[in-house]
Design a protein around this motif. Structure first.
Motif, PDB file in Angstrom:
ATOM      1  N   ILE A  18       0.851  -1.196   0.000  1.00  0.00           N
ATOM      2  CA  ILE A  18       0.000   0.000   0.000  1.00  0.00           C
ATOM      3  C   ILE A  18       0.882   1.241   0.000  1.00  0.00           C
ATOM      4  CG2 ILE A  18      -1.810   1.235   1.230  1.00  0.00           C
ATOM      5  CD1 ILE A  18      -2.552  -1.393   2.547  1.00  0.00           C
ATOM      6  N   ASP A  19       0.481   2.201  -0.791  1.00  0.00           N
ATOM      7  CA  ASP A  19       1.193   3.477  -0.824  1.00  0.00           C
ATOM      8  C   ASP A  19       1.291   4.051   0.599  1.00  0.00           C
ATOM      9  OD1 ASP A  19       2.072   6.006  -2.334  1.00  0.00           O
ATOM     10  OD2 ASP A  19       0.479   6.684  -0.982  1.00  0.00           O
ATOM     11  N   LEU A  20       2.525   4.365   0.983  1.00  0.00           N
ATOM     12  CA  LEU A  20       2.789   4.726   2.380  1.00  0.00           C
ATOM     13  C   LEU A  20       1.991   5.944   2.849  1.00  0.00           C
ATOM     14  CD1 LEU A  20       4.525   3.922   4.793  1.00  0.00           C
ATOM     15  CD2 LEU A  20       6.263   5.492   3.955  1.00  0.00           C
ATOM     16  N   ASN A  21       1.980   6.992   2.023  1.00  0.00           N
ATOM     17  CA  ASN A  21       1.281   8.192   2.455  1.00  0.00           C
ATOM     18  C   ASN A  21      -0.222   7.987   2.518  1.00  0.00           C
ATOM     19  OD1 ASN A  21       3.448   9.769   3.040  1.00  0.00           O
ATOM     20  ND2 ASN A  21       3.633  10.564   0.945  1.00  0.00           N
ATOM     21  N   SER A  22      -0.758   7.221   1.583  1.00  0.00           N
ATOM     22  CA  SER A  22      -2.210   6.999   1.633  1.00  0.00           C
ATOM     23  C   SER A  22      -2.539   6.166   2.865  1.00  0.00           C
ATOM     24  CB  SER A  22      -2.704   6.360   0.336  1.00  0.00           C
ATOM     25  OG  SER A  22      -2.827   4.963   0.476  1.00  0.00           O
ATOM     26  N   CYS A  23      -1.598   5.307   3.243  1.00  0.00           N
ATOM     27  CA  CYS A  23      -1.779   4.492   4.437  1.00  0.00           C
ATOM     28  C   CYS A  23      -1.771   5.378   5.688  1.00  0.00           C
ATOM     29  CB  CYS A  23      -0.628   3.496   4.492  1.00  0.00           C
ATOM     30  SG  CYS A  23      -0.932   2.079   5.474  1.00  0.00           S
ATOM     31  N   ARG A  24      -0.830   6.312   5.733  1.00  0.00           N
ATOM     32  CA  ARG A  24      -0.730   7.162   6.927  1.00  0.00           C
ATOM     33  C   ARG A  24      -1.900   8.129   7.018  1.00  0.00           C
ATOM     34  NH1 ARG A  24       5.522   8.217   6.548  1.00  0.00           N
ATOM     35  NH2 ARG A  24       6.297   6.407   7.666  1.00  0.00           N
ATOM     36  N   ARG A  25      -2.434   8.507   5.863  1.00  0.00           N
ATOM     37  CA  ARG A  25      -3.541   9.464   5.907  1.00  0.00           C
ATOM     38  C   ARG A  25      -4.826   8.845   6.440  1.00  0.00           C
ATOM     39  NH1 ARG A  25      -1.034  12.666   1.788  1.00  0.00           N
ATOM     40  NH2 ARG A  25      -1.549  11.172   0.157  1.00  0.00           N
ATOM     41  N   LEU A  26      -4.850   7.506   6.520  1.00  0.00           N
ATOM     42  CA  LEU A  26      -6.022   6.850   7.083  1.00  0.00           C
ATOM     43  C   LEU A  26      -6.126   7.101   8.576  1.00  0.00           C
ATOM     44  CD1 LEU A  26      -5.831   3.285   5.541  1.00  0.00           C
ATOM     45  CD2 LEU A  26      -7.323   5.176   4.884  1.00  0.00           C
ATOM     46  N   LEU A  27      -5.031   7.584   9.150  1.00  0.00           N
ATOM     47  CA  LEU A  27      -4.901   7.463  10.587  1.00  0.00           C
ATOM     48  C   LEU A  27      -4.577   8.804  11.225  1.00  0.00           C
ATOM     49  CD1 LEU A  27      -3.248   4.663  12.307  1.00  0.00           C
ATOM     50  CD2 LEU A  27      -1.719   6.588  12.126  1.00  0.00           C
ATOM     51  N   SER A  28      -5.195   9.088  12.363  1.00  0.00           N
ATOM     52  CA  SER A  28      -4.645  10.193  13.145  1.00  0.00           C
ATOM     53  C   SER A  28      -4.188   9.646  14.480  1.00  0.00           C
ATOM     54  CB  SER A  28      -5.614  11.359  13.276  1.00  0.00           C
ATOM     55  OG  SER A  28      -6.799  10.951  13.845  1.00  0.00           O
ATOM     56  N   PHE A  29      -3.029  10.080  14.871  1.00  0.00           N
ATOM     57  CA  PHE A  29      -2.287   9.446  15.944  1.00  0.00           C
ATOM     58  C   PHE A  29      -1.989  10.468  17.033  1.00  0.00           C
ATOM     59  CE2 PHE A  29       2.182   7.476  16.877  1.00  0.00           C
ATOM     60  CZ  PHE A  29       1.702   6.908  18.047  1.00  0.00           C
ATOM     61  N   VAL A  30      -2.347  10.133  18.260  1.00  0.00           N
ATOM     62  CA  VAL A  30      -1.963  10.984  19.388  1.00  0.00           C
ATOM     63  C   VAL A  30      -0.865  10.242  20.140  1.00  0.00           C
ATOM     64  CG1 VAL A  30      -2.827  12.386  21.285  1.00  0.00           C
ATOM     65  CG2 VAL A  30      -4.421  11.485  19.585  1.00  0.00           C
ATOM     66  N   PRO A  31       0.391  10.675  19.986  1.00  0.00           N
ATOM     67  CA  PRO A  31       1.491   9.946  20.631  1.00  0.00           C
ATOM     68  C   PRO A  31       1.459  10.087  22.146  1.00  0.00           C
ATOM     69  CG  PRO A  31       2.310  11.546  19.025  1.00  0.00           C
ATOM     70  CD  PRO A  31       0.873  11.830  19.240  1.00  0.00           C
ATOM     71  N   LEU A  74      -8.721  15.926  12.255  1.00  0.00           N
ATOM     72  CA  LEU A  74      -8.526  15.260  10.966  1.00  0.00           C
ATOM     73  C   LEU A  74      -9.686  14.347  10.580  1.00  0.00           C
ATOM     74  CD1 LEU A  74      -4.750  14.281  11.072  1.00  0.00           C
ATOM     75  CD2 LEU A  74      -5.823  16.230   9.971  1.00  0.00           C
ATOM     76  N   ARG A  75     -10.457  13.900  11.580  1.00  0.00           N
ATOM     77  CA  ARG A  75     -11.571  12.979  11.334  1.00  0.00           C
ATOM     78  C   ARG A  75     -11.135  11.804  10.470  1.00  0.00           C
ATOM     79  NH1 ARG A  75     -16.115  13.987  12.699  1.00  0.00           N
ATOM     80  NH2 ARG A  75     -16.629  15.873  13.853  1.00  0.00           N
ATOM     81  N   ALA A  76      -9.976  11.251  10.775  1.00  0.00           N
ATOM     82  CA  ALA A  76      -9.465  10.124  10.003  1.00  0.00           C
ATOM     83  C   ALA A  76     -10.238   8.857  10.379  1.00  0.00           C
ATOM     84  CB  ALA A  76      -7.984   9.943  10.286  1.00  0.00           C
ATOM     85  N   PRO A  77     -10.304   7.900   9.455  1.00  0.00           N
ATOM     86  CA  PRO A  77     -11.062   6.669   9.732  1.00  0.00           C
ATOM     87  C   PRO A  77     -10.478   5.826  10.860  1.00  0.00           C
ATOM     88  CG  PRO A  77     -10.248   6.697   7.456  1.00  0.00           C
ATOM     89  CD  PRO A  77      -9.830   7.969   8.070  1.00  0.00           C
ATOM     90  N   ILE A  78      -9.193   6.042  11.164  1.00  0.00           N
ATOM     91  CA  ILE A  78      -8.602   5.322  12.296  1.00  0.00           C
ATOM     92  C   ILE A  78      -8.043   6.353  13.267  1.00  0.00           C
ATOM     93  CG2 ILE A  78      -6.902   3.612  13.016  1.00  0.00           C
ATOM     94  CD1 ILE A  78      -6.738   2.739  10.049  1.00  0.00           C
ATOM     95  N   LEU A  79      -8.493   6.272  14.512  1.00  0.00           N
ATOM     96  CA  LEU A  79      -7.983   7.187  15.531  1.00  0.00           C
ATOM     97  C   LEU A  79      -7.176   6.367  16.513  1.00  0.00           C
ATOM     98  CD1 LEU A  79      -7.921   9.955  16.973  1.00  0.00           C
ATOM     99  CD2 LEU A  79     -10.089   9.350  18.047  1.00  0.00           C
TER     100      LEU A  79
END
Ligand SMILES: Nc1ncnc2c1ncn2[C@@H]1O[C@H](COP(=O)(O)OP(=O)(O)O)[C@@H](O)[C@H]1O
Ligand SMILES: [Mg+2]
Length: 581
Positions: free
Chosen positions: A381-394, A467-472
């Motif tokens: 999977i294209d890396l950036n499209s993969c990362r855009r699925l997700l918003s991450f709170v470290p 970001l309202r990403a599909p994966i939080l």
């Protein structure tokens, strides 16, 4: 061309002096002619100055442009590299590369090149002119000069070595002072002021020690070269003088000869200095090249990389993961399906929760056949499209020194004020932001307001929610948020989890009561999976965490932890992370 002209003019001057002196001696010139000579010298000197300025400007300008190009290329390249690289190379090393090494390349291409060309042309021309006056005397006079070049080179390289130490020591001093001032409260609480001063004094002394060495070498350099040049002078006065007496050369020739000799001194020193400069430039260039040759392990765009839409299922299939450059796996044989809804991840410190989050955020490479999104291997999977699925709170909140609105909108700078406020509302921080003097435009960080640990965490959360990403993905990022705010946040997150995937690492179990599933990690293994009630019955570790938390609740240990955490969070996330690990 300008260069040639400069040296030509420069060389003609002693010739004129020769004419003048010889003329004076033979009484063949009068006052007005002497004035003419003087005017000619003046003119030539002026031409030398102007032309010299021109070509120096051109070469120095060129070296600056080159520096800019290399710096941009380096920065661009650094941003393309991934965690595996940064794991090996510390920030200090990289900063040194972008400053010290870049400077030495620039110096070699700028001053180094100028001095080299200048020195070579000048010495060649001066020696030829001297030889024109008398070849044998020339040979004798230049005899000591190789010695001069070698001495300068030797001293220059020592000078550079010590100078580098001085710079290192200086950055240690700055670092020490910065650390102490940043952590002033900790220092006072542990009454370490005196010890800190002593430590500071030791570093300061070592700085001075090296500075004195530099001063010593700098002190030696010129007297030593002057001494060697004077040996040449001695030779000329002795042999040349006798030649004048015997009439082999004229007095004017003798004076011109001495002028040429002085012109030679600088080029000879320069040769020593320049060879050192070039050597340093080359080593630095090699160091920069080494980093430029690094390739990201995770390829941003794989040729056949698929774009991916709404994720329905994320699966780990016997996932085992070892950090790059280590040999002990930190995640072992994890098999888990994640679907929309709230997934909790709990486990003791060091059990691998943050590592799992890093893999989900695609920060590290994973082997094939172990990690799938919508049944597709993530490696396809294209890396950036993969990362855009997700918003991450470290785990540790990272805030920038800008406005609150700027911090929240970091991932989507074009966003509207309404969206920013909605995200802040969802993160239960809106009211507190409005209470600040400038509301959302309040500056935070070094020159702005200080935020409590809980406030920082909620702003970091708002940034991700925006970001309202599909994966939080939330990595234990609410630890400093008080229970009441946490309830409000959880209400929002549960609503969000009805249509999206929410993965929440936490060691507070109350927010997970309504989770669809909770995964229990222990020492890198998935030891239990189920709902709260099931785990209370089935998992010993889960029971342990639960019991621990209950006692914590009774001691009200759970409330917001301001104070020290607050003062360290902005500046030294590294420290906090090492605490957490
Ligand atoms: N970047 C890293 N490089 C190497 N080892 C790491 C790194 N981050 C964490 N670890 C190690 O991996 C293990 C799991 O850490 P982590 O995932 O942070 O645990 P948790 O979040 O559950 O506290 C720990 O033993 C830790 O020392
Ligand atoms: Mg962690």
């Amino acid at each position: 061309m300008a260069l040639l002209a400069v040296d030509l003019c420069q060389l003609v001057i002693p010739r004129i002096i020769k004419w003048a002196v010889d003329g004076l001696r033979n009484h063949t010139i009068d006052g007005s002619q002497l004035r003419n000579y003087a005017a000619l010298i003046m003119l030539l000197a002026l031409a030398v100055a102007v032309l010299r300025f021109l070509w120096r400007y051109l070469i120095l300008g060129f070296s600056r442009l080159l520096e800019q190009d290399i710096r941009d290329a380096l920065f661009h390249h650094l941003l393309s590299l991934d965690s595996a690289f940064y794991q090996r190379r510390g920030p200090g090393q990289l900063i040194a590369l972008a400053t010290n090494d870049l400077t030495s390349v620039q110096m070699a291409c700028g001053m180094g090149l100028i001095a080299a060309i200048d020195a070579l042309l000048m010495s060649f021309a001066a020696i030829s002119c001297m030889a024109y006056i008398d070849p044998r005397l020339t040979l004798l006079a230049v005899l000591p000069f190789p010695l001069l070049a070698v001495t300068t080179r030797f001293l220059a390289s020592r000078l550079h070595r010590h100078f580098k130490r001085v710079q290192e020591q200086f950055s240690l001093i700055t670092e020490e002072a910065r650390g102490a001032i940043n952590n002033i409260r900790l220092l006072k609480i542990y009454t370490r002021e005196a010890a800190q001063c002593a430590q500071f004094d030791i570093i300061g002394r070592s700085y001075i020690k090296h500075s004195l060495k530099v001063a010593k070498i700098q002190g030696i350099l010129f007297p030593a070269s002057g001494f060697i040049a004077n040996i040449s002078l001695l030779i000329i006065v002795f042999f040349g003088g006798r030649m004048v007496i015997s009439g082999a050369i004229s007095i004017g020739g003798f004076v011109a000869f001495i002028s040429y000799l002085f012109m030679l001194t600088w080029p000879m020193m320069a040769l020593g200095w320049v060879s050192n400069l070039f050597q340093r430039g080359l080593t630095s260039l090699a160091r920069i090249q080494e980093v430029m040759d690094e390739r990201p392990v995770l390829r941003p765009v794989i040729a056949a990389g698929r774009k991916i839409g709404q994720p329905d299922i994320i699966s780990f299939h016997h996932l085992t993961f070892t950090y790059p450059g280590q040999n002990r796996p930190r995640l072992k044989d994890i098999t888990l399906d994640i679907r929309p809804g709230l997934l909790g991840i709990v486990g003791r410190t060091g059990s691998g929760k943050s590592t799992l989050c890093a893999l989900l955020a695609r920060l590290y490479p994973v082997e094939r056949g172990q990690f799938f999104i919508n049944k597709l291997d993530v490696n396809d999977i294209d890396l950036n499209s993969c990362r855009r699925l997700l918003s991450f709170v470290p785990q540790s909140a990272v805030l920038f020194s800008t406005t609150i609105a700027g911090n929240i909108a970091f991932g989507a700078p074009e966003t509207t004020r309404e969206d920013i406020e909605a995200a802040a509302e969802a993160a239960a921080i809106h009211d507190e932001i409005m209470a600040f003097p400038h509301g959302y435009e309040t500056e935070i960080g070094e020159r702005g307001v200080r935020l409590s640990g809980g406030q920082q965490q909620r702003i970091a959360l708002a940034r991700a929610l925006l970001l309202r990403a599909p994966i939080l993905l939330i990595d234990d990022a609410l630890a400093a948020v008080d229970a009441e705010a946490e309830d409000r946040i959880m209400a929002h997150i549960l609503a969000y989890a009805e249509e999206n995937m929410v993965i929440m690492v936490t060691n507070r179990l109350s927010p997970l009561r309504r989770a669809r599933q909770i995964a229990v990690l222990d020492n890198g293994r998935l030891t239990a999976l189920g709902r709260h009630r099931e785990l209370i019955a089935a998992s010993e570790i889960y029971r342990e965490i639960y019991a621990h938390q209950e006692s914590g609740n009774n001691n009200t240990n759970n409330t917001e932890n301001t104070g020290l955490q607050n003062s360290t969070a902005h500046t030294s996330n590294l420290t906090r992370q090492s605490y957490a690990a």
